[in-house]
Scaffold this motif. Sequence first.
Motif, PDB file in Angstrom:
ATOM      1  N   ARG A 138     -36.711   3.779 -11.825  1.00 55.56           N
ATOM      2  CA  ARG A 138     -37.153   5.109 -11.378  1.00 55.56           C
ATOM      3  C   ARG A 138     -36.110   6.168 -11.736  1.00 55.56           C
ATOM      4  O   ARG A 138     -36.433   7.254 -12.207  1.00 55.56           O
ATOM      5  CB  ARG A 138     -37.391   5.086  -9.865  1.00 55.56           C
ATOM      6  CG  ARG A 138     -38.070   6.334  -9.320  1.00 55.56           C
ATOM      7  CD  ARG A 138     -38.028   6.339  -7.796  1.00 55.56           C
ATOM      8  NE  ARG A 138     -38.530   5.113  -7.215  1.00 55.56           N
ATOM      9  CZ  ARG A 138     -39.813   4.893  -6.936  1.00 55.56           C
ATOM     10  NH1 ARG A 138     -40.710   5.816  -7.204  1.00 55.56           N
ATOM     11  NH2 ARG A 138     -40.190   3.735  -6.381  1.00 55.56           N
ATOM     12  N   ARG A 139     -34.858   5.822 -11.517  1.00 55.03           N
ATOM     13  CA  ARG A 139     -33.748   6.742 -11.782  1.00 55.03           C
ATOM     14  C   ARG A 139     -33.599   7.037 -13.274  1.00 55.03           C
ATOM     15  O   ARG A 139     -33.198   8.140 -13.662  1.00 55.03           O
ATOM     16  CB  ARG A 139     -32.478   6.102 -11.229  1.00 55.03           C
ATOM     17  CG  ARG A 139     -31.243   6.971 -11.182  1.00 55.03           C
ATOM     18  CD  ARG A 139     -30.170   6.309 -10.344  1.00 55.03           C
ATOM     19  NE  ARG A 139     -29.726   5.030 -10.878  1.00 55.03           N
ATOM     20  CZ  ARG A 139     -29.849   3.861 -10.247  1.00 55.03           C
ATOM     21  NH1 ARG A 139     -30.433   3.812  -9.054  1.00 55.03           N
ATOM     22  NH2 ARG A 139     -29.409   2.746 -10.795  1.00 55.03           N
ATOM     23  N   ASN A 140     -33.927   6.063 -14.103  1.00 52.41           N
ATOM     24  CA  ASN A 140     -33.663   6.184 -15.533  1.00 52.41           C
ATOM     25  C   ASN A 140     -34.842   6.653 -16.371  1.00 52.41           C
ATOM     26  O   ASN A 140     -34.690   6.867 -17.582  1.00 52.41           O
ATOM     27  CB  ASN A 140     -33.199   4.821 -16.078  1.00 52.41           C
ATOM     28  CG  ASN A 140     -31.838   4.429 -15.547  1.00 52.41           C
ATOM     29  OD1 ASN A 140     -31.018   5.284 -15.223  1.00 52.41           O
ATOM     30  ND2 ASN A 140     -31.594   3.130 -15.436  1.00 52.41           N
ATOM     31  N   LEU A 141     -35.993   6.828 -15.761  1.00 56.65           N
ATOM     32  CA  LEU A 141     -37.174   7.209 -16.538  1.00 56.65           C
ATOM     33  C   LEU A 141     -36.953   8.484 -17.334  1.00 56.65           C
ATOM     34  O   LEU A 141     -37.388   8.601 -18.489  1.00 56.65           O
ATOM     35  CB  LEU A 141     -38.389   7.380 -15.622  1.00 56.65           C
ATOM     36  CG  LEU A 141     -39.214   6.133 -15.331  1.00 56.65           C
ATOM     37  CD1 LEU A 141     -40.371   6.472 -14.407  1.00 56.65           C
ATOM     38  CD2 LEU A 141     -39.728   5.504 -16.617  1.00 56.65           C
ATOM     39  N   GLY A 142     -36.280   9.453 -16.736  1.00 62.43           N
ATOM     40  CA  GLY A 142     -36.054  10.718 -17.418  1.00 62.43           C
ATOM     41  C   GLY A 142     -35.165  10.603 -18.633  1.00 62.43           C
ATOM     42  O   GLY A 142     -35.277  11.411 -19.574  1.00 62.43           O
ATOM     43  N   GLN A 143     -34.289   9.594 -18.655  1.00 58.91           N
ATOM     44  CA  GLN A 143     -33.378   9.413 -19.792  1.00 58.91           C
ATOM     45  C   GLN A 143     -33.901   8.404 -20.807  1.00 58.91           C
ATOM     46  O   GLN A 143     -33.822   8.613 -22.010  1.00 58.91           O
ATOM     47  CB  GLN A 143     -32.002   8.936 -19.298  1.00 58.91           C
ATOM     48  CG  GLN A 143     -31.168   9.999 -18.603  1.00 58.91           C
ATOM     49  CD  GLN A 143     -31.673  10.324 -17.212  1.00 58.91           C
ATOM     50  OE1 GLN A 143     -32.040   9.419 -16.467  1.00 58.91           O
ATOM     51  NE2 GLN A 143     -31.702  11.588 -16.858  1.00 58.91           N
TER      52      GLN A 143
END
Length: 243
Positions: A57-62
Amino acid sequence: MFRRKAVQSITTVAFDADDTLWQNEAFFRLTQAYFSELLADYAEPEHLEARLLAAERRNLGQYGFGVKGFVLSMIETAIEVTDGKVAAPVIAEIMAAGREMLAHPIELLPHAQEAVVAAAQEHQVLLITKGDLLDQERKLAQSGLGDLFHGVEIVSDKTAEAYVKIFARHGGRADRALMVGNSLKSDVLPVITAGGYGVHIPHGLIWALEQAEAPLDNPRFHSLADLGALAGLLRALQSGIKG
């Protein structure tokens, strides 16, 4: 004298790819189970699953969606739960598992080819999928379905705005488009928000970050047991009858 407004016919039928036309989530689940085995000395499966999901969830944007982001999130989680003590061979095993996922043969889901062929007889058909570009192109090429589509769109995310732009780019309108997919969050809800039709084809496995509530009271929402029922629904909708 008032006349009833004519119902606009559906001109475009779009399909999701992963877990709609071919298997995908099952391979993520198998790899995640192997990941749990690798880290069994450091975390219980349930705890590790929660930590991995938080990392995804935390890394989806990257990292975006797909195998590569999944592998990077597993490596990050392994470092976290071992307090930085994870051994290099374990990292190597995680990376090897990711490469195996990227090389896995395509397994078409029931009625996938016949559904696309039937839709293409009277509609423009598009493939709209999200994830890693190279991996999605590989899967489409191996599926044998590529030549059936009038257009293919591989996007970083699926939003109402993205769908409007895609349909317009192919000469259509969102309110005359129908999207078929296994994800309520990505394939159904944003298309309905854009004014189109959303058809849910449930899959036995759904990623936690793709879960959403079905808009059961929306007349543009439909749910089918499998792709074999799609042709009948299209005929019913074109006749102005709710499927």
